[in-house]
Write a protein that holds these residues in place. Sequence first.
Motif: not given
Length: 493
Positions: A227-233, A235-237, A254-259, A299-304
């Motif tokens: 989720y957006p709340v998880d994205r940076d964490r 992606a940083s991994s 790792v699955g999809w980025f949910k919006l 999100a897609l730019a960091v592979g999600l």
Amino acid sequence: MTGLLLTGARVVDALGTASEPVDVLLRDGRIAGVGPGLDGEGAERVPLDGRYLMPGLWDGHVHVGQWAAVSRRLDLSGARSAAEAAALVRARVDAGWDASEVLLGYGFRDALWPDAPSAELLEVGAVAVALVSGDVHTVWANRALLARMGLPADAWWLNEQAAFDLNVRLSAVDEPMLDRWVADAARAAAARGVTGIVDLEMGGAVEAWGRRAAAGLRALRVRAGVYPVDRDRVASSGLRSGDAVPGTGGLATVGWFKLFTDGALNSRTAWCVDPYPDSGSRGLPTYADAELIAVARDALAVGLVPTIHAIGDRAVTQALDAFAALAVPASAGLPPRIEHAQLVLPGDVPRFAELGVHASVQPEHAMDDRDVADHHWAGRTDRAFAYRALVEAGAALELGSDAPVAPLDPWATLAAAVTRSRDGRAPWHPEQALPLADALRASWGGVAGVAVGGRADLTVLDADPHAVEPDALRTLPVHATLVAGVRTHGPDA
């Protein structure tokens, strides 16, 4: 002894052909051989005695922590009015309830109730009460709950993000307890032939499945949503959609980025072209068009890879427009998806296939919501839950439950998809029923069949699903389930 040799298996394909009994050799988590009289040197022999073997079943949309917790909540799914829901609460309190604990209820559907909910209806002394709707988009609370949670007096009825946020707080338990509940839910899913789920729990799913696998929970494959709340964490991994979660042996990825683009039908917040008859509202959009594209592109730019919740027809159009703008490459770890797609404009149906967007749909929702749809989407239900139209237009479907909104049971899902009926009622828009072959393909997690080289994620059945009456699919007996060649349900599991 290495591997398993399943003897006397009738391999089922999607089209309804069950083979003559053959042997199936499993080694190192893969299908190493299929045919009569296999040697299987060193493998443990497991006689199937003519039972039916097919790819393992997936549930394409689960909120697993919430599903695991629901069995511990007051069931309100049968309440036909606000007064009846309140009476169930009072009866539970009268039967004995520790006022130090929040009384959590789940499953009410108020869209057709003849009376109006209120905070006063739930007043039961000092007991704090919070009731979560069946679609999870609404929380109805009393004053004691608001005081406990530090919420204002007018927050007794919350929709959408405010409801999600409160539900997260209400559902919070310590990690060891939650993981025990999830392990119980995983075993129950395995007993129904489930080998994989897409977990769209609202936050922390990637880390949670790494933790659970490290503790020995390996009964399922999992695609863990972000989720957006998880994205940076995340992606940083360095993790991207499709990557294995470290420490899980590849069972969790790792699955999809949910919006979200809108709300839900029962809450009358699904975003529609036409207004709801009782209010004139067209629902509740979450993003402006450009904002949705920007968030998804980041999100897609960091592979999600995004998956977008869209229930109303206007929301589905917005989601498809966003994917058209994104042009998710085929090299991305997962295909783009839309969650639910409950009401679709005719011109949008072919766009799913044209854009390569999968439709993640939940057939039991059609059975739960048919009366609500007939009222709030009157005149449009020929394109509601339109699974046959999507398949005929070339769209790829992925079937799921949205548990806890519907039970995590793929056989209930399959039955709803092919019959458009439940509880003896006449089929609802049977022209949108799926052939069983298409429903099975949409339940196998992208696998075409049992084949050499494929993952040894398998379901063993006591009956051929093509040979039973469609209504009997709901109770079809599962003999055994295997994930990566390891028995997760059945004899010697």
